[in-house]
Design an enzyme around this catalytic site. Sequence first.
Site, PDB file in Angstrom:
ATOM      1  N   HIS B  57     -10.858  -4.438  -2.315  1.00 53.83           N
ATOM      2  CA  HIS B  57     -10.994  -4.507  -0.856  1.00 53.83           C
ATOM      3  C   HIS B  57     -12.454  -4.403  -0.427  1.00 53.83           C
ATOM      4  O   HIS B  57     -12.750  -4.065   0.715  1.00 53.83           O
ATOM      5  CB  HIS B  57     -10.183  -3.391  -0.201  1.00 53.83           C
ATOM      6  CG  HIS B  57      -8.758  -3.343  -0.617  1.00 53.83           C
ATOM      7  ND1 HIS B  57      -7.925  -4.425  -0.480  1.00 53.83           N
ATOM      8  CD2 HIS B  57      -8.011  -2.359  -1.192  1.00 53.83           C
ATOM      9  CE1 HIS B  57      -6.713  -4.104  -0.946  1.00 53.83           C
ATOM     10  NE2 HIS B  57      -6.747  -2.862  -1.387  1.00 53.83           N
ATOM     11  N   HIS B 219      -2.403  -6.218  -0.069  1.00 50.96           N
ATOM     12  CA  HIS B 219      -2.085  -6.437  -1.480  1.00 50.96           C
ATOM     13  C   HIS B 219      -1.202  -7.662  -1.628  1.00 50.96           C
ATOM     14  O   HIS B 219      -0.565  -7.867  -2.661  1.00 50.96           O
ATOM     15  CB  HIS B 219      -1.375  -5.227  -2.072  1.00 50.96           C
ATOM     16  CG  HIS B 219      -2.127  -3.967  -1.860  1.00 50.96           C
ATOM     17  ND1 HIS B 219      -1.653  -2.956  -1.079  1.00 50.96           N
ATOM     18  CD2 HIS B 219      -3.348  -3.594  -2.289  1.00 50.96           C
ATOM     19  CE1 HIS B 219      -2.556  -1.987  -1.047  1.00 50.96           C
ATOM     20  NE2 HIS B 219      -3.590  -2.350  -1.768  1.00 50.96           N
TER      21      HIS B 219
END
Lengths: 333, 333
Positions: B57, B219
């Site tokens: 991320h 995700h």
Amino acid sequence: MKKLINLPENVVREELEGIALAHADLVRVSLDPYMVIRNDAPVQGKVGLVSGGGSGHEPMHGGFVGLGMLDAACPGEVFTSPTPDQILAATKAVDGGAGVLHIVKNYTGDILNFEMAAELAREEGIEVEAVVVADDVAVKDSLYTAGRRGVGATVLAEKLCGAAAENGLGLKQVADVCRHVDEFGRSMGMALTSCVPPSAGRATFELADDEMEIGIGIHGEPGRERMKLASAHDIVGMLAGALVEDLPFRAGDEVLAFVNGLGGTPLIELYVVYRELDRFLTDKGIIIGRNLVGSYITSLEMAGCSITLLKMDADMTALWDAPVKTAGLRWGA
Amino acid sequence: MKKLINLPENVVREELEGIALAHADLVRVSLDPYMVIRNDAPVQGKVGLVSGGGSGHEPMHGGFVGLGMLDAACPGEVFTSPTPDQILAATKAVDGGAGVLHIVKNYTGDILNFEMAAELAREEGIEVEAVVVADDVAVKDSLYTAGRRGVGATVLAEKLCGAAAENGLGLKQVADVCRHVDEFGRSMGMALTSCVPPSAGRATFELADDEMEIGIGIHGEPGRERMKLASAHDIVGMLAGALVEDLPFRAGDEVLAFVNGLGGTPLIELYVVYRELDRFLTDKGIIIGRNLVGSYITSLEMAGCSITLLKMDADMTALWDAPVKTAGLRWGA
């Protein structure tokens, strides 16, 4: 074509409107002709800095307008040079009486149009110098360019010249900083994937699932070699190896090491590349004095990276560390 | 799998080594356990701020360590929670005697491991508060999470709490800032493409060439709806519409508007999205006081964006404007 856009023909205008809305504290935007201009331009007594080129390389150049960097950027349509009129208008808008420097990436269309704009500006009594940046060692001549293309070193030139201009240096001295970057800066890029110009609606070239292109241009022009996908270690060896040989960079040299993402490559990969670059250079006794890691000169959503090395000295380091306040690069302000 | 990496199992370690090499002026990095720690930690008398979560991320969270933001980040493997031991070590490393705040994105694994770490730290005499951020309005429960997922508002929480801690506020007050962000921040994302976790070597889901996923998780968890690709205008209408309805945001409200890229989306598209968002909100009488446009909480190379809106007041605006000096976010320092 999968993009977050509306009509393909409106992408650049709508992007510029977005920049105007998001960064009204830094810049004003003209839509006719396209220009991103520092809010407080013209700054009286300061050398004005103008750059420009095709859109699709964001944040370059519009994101580099502000204190300590450019006074104006002239975006063309995607991968298309800005026009002489546009560059002339920007030159006039930022002339604070100390002359204007044009920082030009070496692409034939850009060169021609910046030259014509410089002539027109001189006719109107504005002192203009132009420096062409041609740092891409990958190929000698390419699809759109005679000689080496201007790529990553342009970002560094804009930062360093911007600081020199803020320091009150004269036009010739600021141009000398740009010539230093051109002389001592070298770049090379590679692509894992192609990119899709919105108006074309299809990829500029095709790469198989297991292929990469070494020495790619920022418009997807062919590079040195198409080959099987390799590790970050081997890719950095090829790119940095070519740079170090070319200048050459030698043991004891201090450099600014710039790992650039091409638009579709996430930061996690750029840090893996940076690690390899640090090891590669350290092994050769070359010292990284400063670095920049991120996506600063891009090719739309292309996945890949470029590496730029610039030989530094104390003066250049001081210019690099000076405050900068733009949408794309900011520190100390 | 096309990535600029070496062995897939080494990506996170090599990325952290890259961060250590590139940002030695800001942070120190531990490889056992994985931690990115502010150079001058522990800062005596200042509340310590710790966050963490799966890697993939970036720049979140390691890129947000530094003055005015986090004191430490605990990266797990890609899309995998950090361990309690790791979080405990970070908590101890940044405890300057004023207590430590854990900023936790709402994912079940993160919650459990941060809770365990907080208990262990308290047993060692460190005062710990934890605030869970759960801002994703897309789905109520998802593949890995009970309740709403924690996404873009976490970036804002880390900035705002960091400023509050620098200002000398106590643990409860800094935690209150985080609770404010959780209470008044809302996010939703969408994807044009999937992403490939390096260890898996294949996409987490498949989208056809003409499809997008609205309400996607970071995700790649399924969102609200898979549908035909739409214009930026219509996509912003769906995302921002859901946010405004949810809180609700009302005419006269002042917000921070955050347009975030998911890793594979170039800046030119994010500005097109920002333009649409500005028009959408202006039309509803909602005022954008501050904004952030860029890729700050990503999903590897996923193409797409998320929008976060946070209701602001004068105190929050002052915290937002305060100096920050991290690899990923920097101004005024």
